[in-house]
Design a protein around this motif. Structure first.
Motif, PDB file in Angstrom:
ATOM      1  N   LEU A 108       1.195  -1.554  -0.606  1.00 21.09           N
ATOM      2  CA  LEU A 108       0.075   0.384  -0.126  1.00 21.09           C
ATOM      3  C   LEU A 108       0.989   1.006   0.130  1.00 21.09           C
ATOM      4  O   LEU A 108       0.347   2.202  -0.765  1.00 21.09           O
ATOM      5  CB  LEU A 108      -0.584   0.546   1.193  1.00 21.09           C
ATOM      6  N   HIS A 109       1.746   1.385   1.023  1.00 16.82           N
ATOM      7  CA  HIS A 109       2.923   2.355   0.173  1.00 16.82           C
ATOM      8  C   HIS A 109       2.868   2.979  -0.641  1.00 16.82           C
ATOM      9  O   HIS A 109       3.762   3.676  -0.949  1.00 16.82           O
ATOM     10  CB  HIS A 109       3.768   2.324   1.464  1.00 16.82           C
ATOM     11  N   GLY A 110       3.859   2.048  -1.542  1.00 15.81           N
ATOM     12  CA  GLY A 110       4.084   2.079  -3.157  1.00 15.81           C
ATOM     13  C   GLY A 110       2.980   2.546  -3.650  1.00 15.81           C
ATOM     14  O   GLY A 110       3.255   3.702  -4.764  1.00 15.81           O
ATOM     15  N   MET A 111       1.507   2.740  -3.577  1.00 17.60           N
ATOM     16  CA  MET A 111       0.479   3.315  -3.906  1.00 17.60           C
ATOM     17  C   MET A 111       0.205   4.399  -3.585  1.00 17.60           C
ATOM     18  O   MET A 111      -0.098   5.562  -4.348  1.00 17.60           O
ATOM     19  CB  MET A 111      -0.614   2.817  -3.814  1.00 17.60           C
ATOM     20  N   MET A 112       0.981   5.022  -2.218  1.00 14.57           N
ATOM     21  CA  MET A 112       0.545   6.376  -1.277  1.00 14.57           C
ATOM     22  C   MET A 112       1.712   7.321  -1.927  1.00 14.57           C
ATOM     23  O   MET A 112       1.796   8.097  -2.516  1.00 14.57           O
ATOM     24  CB  MET A 112       0.620   5.800  -0.082  1.00 14.57           C
ATOM     25  N   VAL A 113       2.416   6.040  -1.855  1.00 11.90           N
ATOM     26  CA  VAL A 113       3.947   6.919  -2.929  1.00 11.90           C
ATOM     27  C   VAL A 113       3.398   7.400  -4.191  1.00 11.90           C
ATOM     28  O   VAL A 113       4.119   8.935  -4.746  1.00 11.90           O
ATOM     29  CB  VAL A 113       5.490   6.358  -2.968  1.00 11.90           C
ATOM     30  N   LEU A 114       3.313   6.698  -5.401  1.00 12.33           N
ATOM     31  CA  LEU A 114       2.899   7.248  -6.547  1.00 12.33           C
ATOM     32  C   LEU A 114       2.135   8.085  -6.332  1.00 12.33           C
ATOM     33  O   LEU A 114       1.836   9.220  -7.338  1.00 12.33           O
ATOM     34  CB  LEU A 114       2.582   5.463  -7.257  1.00 12.33           C
ATOM     35  N   ARG A 115       0.526   8.161  -5.421  1.00  8.98           N
ATOM     36  CA  ARG A 115      -0.515   9.067  -5.785  1.00  8.98           C
ATOM     37  C   ARG A 115       0.496  10.534  -5.318  1.00  8.98           C
ATOM     38  O   ARG A 115      -0.316  11.604  -6.077  1.00  8.98           O
ATOM     39  CB  ARG A 115      -1.317   8.906  -4.917  1.00  8.98           C
ATOM     40  N   ASP A 116       1.387  10.428  -4.772  1.00 11.40           N
ATOM     41  CA  ASP A 116       1.203  11.354  -3.288  1.00 11.40           C
ATOM     42  C   ASP A 116       2.508  12.369  -4.223  1.00 11.40           C
ATOM     43  O   ASP A 116       3.232  13.693  -5.067  1.00 11.40           O
ATOM     44  CB  ASP A 116       2.320  11.497  -2.070  1.00 11.40           C
ATOM     45  N   ALA A 117       3.441  11.717  -4.799  1.00  9.70           N
ATOM     46  CA  ALA A 117       4.810  11.951  -5.648  1.00  9.70           C
ATOM     47  C   ALA A 117       5.069  11.684  -7.009  1.00  9.70           C
ATOM     48  O   ALA A 117       5.145  13.206  -7.649  1.00  9.70           O
ATOM     49  CB  ALA A 117       6.093  10.911  -5.015  1.00  9.70           C
ATOM     50  N   GLY A 118       3.498  11.060  -7.537  1.00 13.98           N
ATOM     51  CA  GLY A 118       3.897  11.532  -8.945  1.00 13.98           C
ATOM     52  C   GLY A 118       2.793  11.796  -9.574  1.00 13.98           C
ATOM     53  O   GLY A 118       2.658  13.286 -10.627  1.00 13.98           O
ATOM     54  N   LEU A 119       1.311  11.917  -9.175  1.00 16.30           N
ATOM     55  CA  LEU A 119       0.031  12.870  -9.413  1.00 16.30           C
ATOM     56  C   LEU A 119      -0.008  13.790  -8.219  1.00 16.30           C
ATOM     57  O   LEU A 119      -0.195  15.484  -9.048  1.00 16.30           O
ATOM     58  CB  LEU A 119      -0.467  11.582  -8.636  1.00 16.30           C
ATOM     59  N   MET A 120       0.318  13.722  -7.437  1.00 15.41           N
ATOM     60  CA  MET A 120      -0.267  15.073  -6.824  1.00 15.41           C
ATOM     61  C   MET A 120       1.445  16.450  -6.615  1.00 15.41           C
ATOM     62  O   MET A 120       1.166  17.381  -7.552  1.00 15.41           O
ATOM     63  CB  MET A 120      -0.070  15.353  -5.133  1.00 15.41           C
ATOM     64  N   ALA A 121       2.501  16.081  -7.187  1.00 16.70           N
ATOM     65  CA  ALA A 121       3.842  16.634  -7.532  1.00 16.70           C
ATOM     66  C   ALA A 121       3.299  17.298  -8.829  1.00 16.70           C
ATOM     67  O   ALA A 121       3.597  18.051  -8.803  1.00 16.70           O
ATOM     68  CB  ALA A 121       4.491  15.868  -6.964  1.00 16.70           C
ATOM     69  N   GLY A 122       3.660  16.187  -9.204  1.00 17.85           N
ATOM     70  CA  GLY A 122       3.072  16.659 -11.072  1.00 17.85           C
ATOM     71  C   GLY A 122       2.013  17.431 -11.133  1.00 17.85           C
ATOM     72  O   GLY A 122       2.663  18.259 -12.519  1.00 17.85           O
ATOM     73  N   TYR A 123       1.287  18.062 -10.546  1.00 16.50           N
ATOM     74  CA  TYR A 123       0.680  19.204 -10.737  1.00 16.50           C
ATOM     75  C   TYR A 123       0.584  20.529 -10.550  1.00 16.50           C
ATOM     76  O   TYR A 123       0.704  21.699 -11.526  1.00 16.50           O
ATOM     77  CB  TYR A 123      -0.712  19.361  -9.742  1.00 16.50           C
ATOM     78  N   GLN A 124       2.347  20.586 -10.646  1.00 19.35           N
ATOM     79  CA  GLN A 124       2.776  21.594 -10.607  1.00 19.35           C
ATOM     80  C   GLN A 124       3.135  22.206 -12.327  1.00 19.35           C
ATOM     81  O   GLN A 124       3.751  23.474 -12.470  1.00 19.35           O
ATOM     82  CB  GLN A 124       4.595  22.085  -9.946  1.00 19.35           C
ATOM     83  N   ALA A 125       3.302  21.695 -13.102  1.00 18.47           N
ATOM     84  CA  ALA A 125       3.169  21.277 -14.094  1.00 18.47           C
ATOM     85  C   ALA A 125       2.012  22.048 -14.759  1.00 18.47           C
ATOM     86  O   ALA A 125       1.437  20.847 -15.374  1.00 18.47           O
ATOM     87  CB  ALA A 125       3.532  20.028 -15.032  1.00 18.47           C
ATOM     88  N   SER A 126       2.099  23.113 -14.970  1.00 14.87           N
ATOM     89  CA  SER A 126       0.766  23.871 -15.664  1.00 14.87           C
ATOM     90  C   SER A 126      -0.124  23.562 -16.956  1.00 14.87           C
ATOM     91  O   SER A 126      -1.203  23.706 -16.640  1.00 14.87           O
ATOM     92  CB  SER A 126       0.518  25.356 -14.866  1.00 14.87           C
ATOM     93  N   ALA A 127       1.211  23.157 -17.434  1.00 14.75           N
ATOM     94  CA  ALA A 127       0.257  23.473 -18.884  1.00 14.75           C
ATOM     95  C   ALA A 127      -0.266  21.943 -19.280  1.00 14.75           C
ATOM     96  O   ALA A 127      -0.975  21.725 -19.949  1.00 14.75           O
ATOM     97  CB  ALA A 127       1.623  23.842 -20.005  1.00 14.75           C
ATOM     98  N   ILE A 128      -0.268  20.528 -18.269  1.00 12.15           N
ATOM     99  CA  ILE A 128      -0.704  19.583 -18.413  1.00 12.15           C
ATOM    100  C   ILE A 128      -1.956  19.684 -17.627  1.00 12.15           C
ATOM    101  O   ILE A 128      -1.989  18.848 -18.405  1.00 12.15           O
ATOM    102  CB  ILE A 128       0.382  18.469 -17.967  1.00 12.15           C
ATOM    103  N   ASN A 129      -1.964  20.516 -16.456  1.00 15.06           N
ATOM    104  CA  ASN A 129      -2.528  20.653 -16.767  1.00 15.06           C
ATOM    105  C   ASN A 129      -4.349  20.963 -16.866  1.00 15.06           C
ATOM    106  O   ASN A 129      -5.035  20.952 -16.683  1.00 15.06           O
ATOM    107  CB  ASN A 129      -2.582  21.658 -15.135  1.00 15.06           C
ATOM    108  N   GLN A 130      -3.904  21.798 -18.181  1.00 13.56           N
ATOM    109  CA  GLN A 130      -5.073  22.321 -18.949  1.00 13.56           C
ATOM    110  C   GLN A 130      -5.419  21.029 -19.812  1.00 13.56           C
ATOM    111  O   GLN A 130      -7.114  21.445 -19.877  1.00 13.56           O
ATOM    112  CB  GLN A 130      -4.789  22.628 -20.289  1.00 13.56           C
ATOM    113  N   THR A 131      -5.363  19.843 -19.709  1.00 16.19           N
ATOM    114  CA  THR A 131      -6.146  18.957 -20.062  1.00 16.19           C
ATOM    115  C   THR A 131      -6.862  18.275 -19.320  1.00 16.19           C
ATOM    116  O   THR A 131      -8.089  18.499 -20.325  1.00 16.19           O
ATOM    117  CB  THR A 131      -5.615  17.441 -20.025  1.00 16.19           C
TER     118      THR A 131
END
Length: 397
Positions: A108-131
């Motif tokens: 479960l920890h691996g899934m939490m890391v993917l959510r928070d490091a991959g998905l959440m942190a990735g929201y800093q890329a604003s152009a990608i957010n436009q999709t």
């Protein structure tokens, strides 16, 4: 450029040598913003020309049964399946299997890391957010986006899940076509600013998704105490190179080892538009996602506890400036610090006593599938509308 470089500064500390791109490499990355996925785009063009109601059942039959179910006249669909029903010459099936096994052991920890490091942190890329913003996903449910992402990830990381015709293989091909569908829709939208954003879901965006599931998750696991050997990390990279290849990511934008992957990630982050108001909007929706999880008991209490656990993890991964970029409340990294020693001890035990891996992996996988079963139960009412293109179809980061 200055703000994007600042966002990449933490990553720069984890890369030995000089990761800065040459002028030619920088130009090549810029050009990749204008390339999409012609093979998948051709299938969507055919489906829309023939009528989605008529062609969608034929597509589903083809994905389930393979080329034998494709009408010889459906040239675009046949070309798509022919190209994705063979393996590239570099593919090593044993390394793919090992990569999946490594991710299964993360529990479960691996899934939490993917959510928070991959998905959440990735929201800093604003152009990608436009999709997400322009397809209406911002106003849908973060809960559904996370659940769909988890379902696809579980299919891809199952035993032999990425073998030709297996669930992970089929779902990845379906996700790729959904990307093409969204790409075409946004290209026709007057709201899409191509001069700023490039092509919707372009090769740089697709590379970012591939890197989030491979390099970013490995970094996040290491930052929380997990000890991963170079060979196991490179097996994870090989698994995601295969998945990325099936997703339509150009092979030149991928790699087979974690060290090179960090360089690719650094350059990708520098090439992204920095955080803006969409970063905060998406991040705040995801922050509150645990409150909508249908826990079997003590739902309100467990939702608030998990919300705090995720905020603590995100703070550890992105730092104070990253939390400001995402519009999130700063939290002390109590949760990852609490995990460091036991996670490291567990990793050392697996190395010293390799016979433990099989039962460890079985329990860890059970945790992952159990978590997803809870996720797909009926969410709370305010999440019920969930977005059309969340998670896997639109932007799996």
């Amino acid at each position: 450029m200055v703000r994007s470089r600042a966002q990449a500064a933490r990553l720069r500390l984890m890369i030995p040598g000089n990761p800065e791109p040459s002028e030619a490499e920088w130009q090549a990355l810029g050009q990749a913003h204008w390339r999409g996925d012609p093979l998948a785009d051709a299938v969507i063009d055919w489906m829309q020309a023939e009528g989605m109601d008529r062609t969608w059942p034929r597509l589903e039959a083809a994905l389930a049964q393979g080329l034998s179910a494709v009408d010889p006249q459906d040239h675009a669909l046949r070309a798509y399946l022919q190209a994705t029903s063979v393996t590239p010459p570099w593919l090593d099936a044993a390394r793919v299997r090992r990569g999946a096994e490594v991710l299964q052991t993360t529990g479960l920890h691996g899934m939490m890391v993917l959510r928070d490091a991959g998905l959440m942190a990735g929201y800093q890329a604003s152009a990608i957010n436009q999709t997400l913003v322009q397809t209406g996903a911002l106003h849908g449910g973060a809960h559904k986006r996370v659940a769909e992402t988890a379902a696809w990830w579980l299919d891809c990381t199952a035993d032999d899940g990425m073998a030709l015709g297996a669930n992970g293989h089929r779902q990845t091909l379906r996700v790729r076509l959904m990307h093409a569908l969204v790409r075409g829709r946004l290209q026709r939208s007057p709201q899409w600013d191509a001069n700023w954003l490039g092509l919707p879901i372009n090769q740089v965006d697709m590379q970012a998704t591939y890197l989030a599931f491979s390099v970013v998750q490995l970094l996040g696991l290491r930052m929380t105490g997990m000890l991963i050997s170079r060979s196991d990390a490179d097996a994870v990279m090989h698994l995601w190179r295969w998945i990325g290849w099936l997703m339509g990511v150009e092979d030149a934008l991928m790699c087979d080892d974690e060290a090179t992957g960090r360089v690719l990630l650094y350059r990708n982050v520098m090439g992204q538009a920095p955080a803006d108001h969409t970063s905060a909007q998406l991040a705040q929706a995801l922050m509150d996602e645990p409150l909508s999880r249908p826990y079997p008991w003590a739902q309100a209490l467990r939702g608030h506890i998990d919300r705090e656990r995720h905020l603590s993890l995100v703070s550890w991964f992105v730092g104070a400036q990253g939390m400001r970029n995402l519009g999130l409340p700063q939290r002390a990294p109590w949760y990852p610090l609490m995990l460091l020693a036991p996670t490291a001890a567990g990793s050392l035990a697996l190395r010293a006593l390799p016979f433990l891996e099989t039962p460890w992996r079985a329990v860890s996988r059970w945790q992952q599938t159990r978590f997803h079963r809870h996720m797909v139960r009926e969410p709370l009412a305010h999440e019920a509308g969930a977005e059309v293109t969340g998670g896997a179809p639109a932007r799996k980061r």
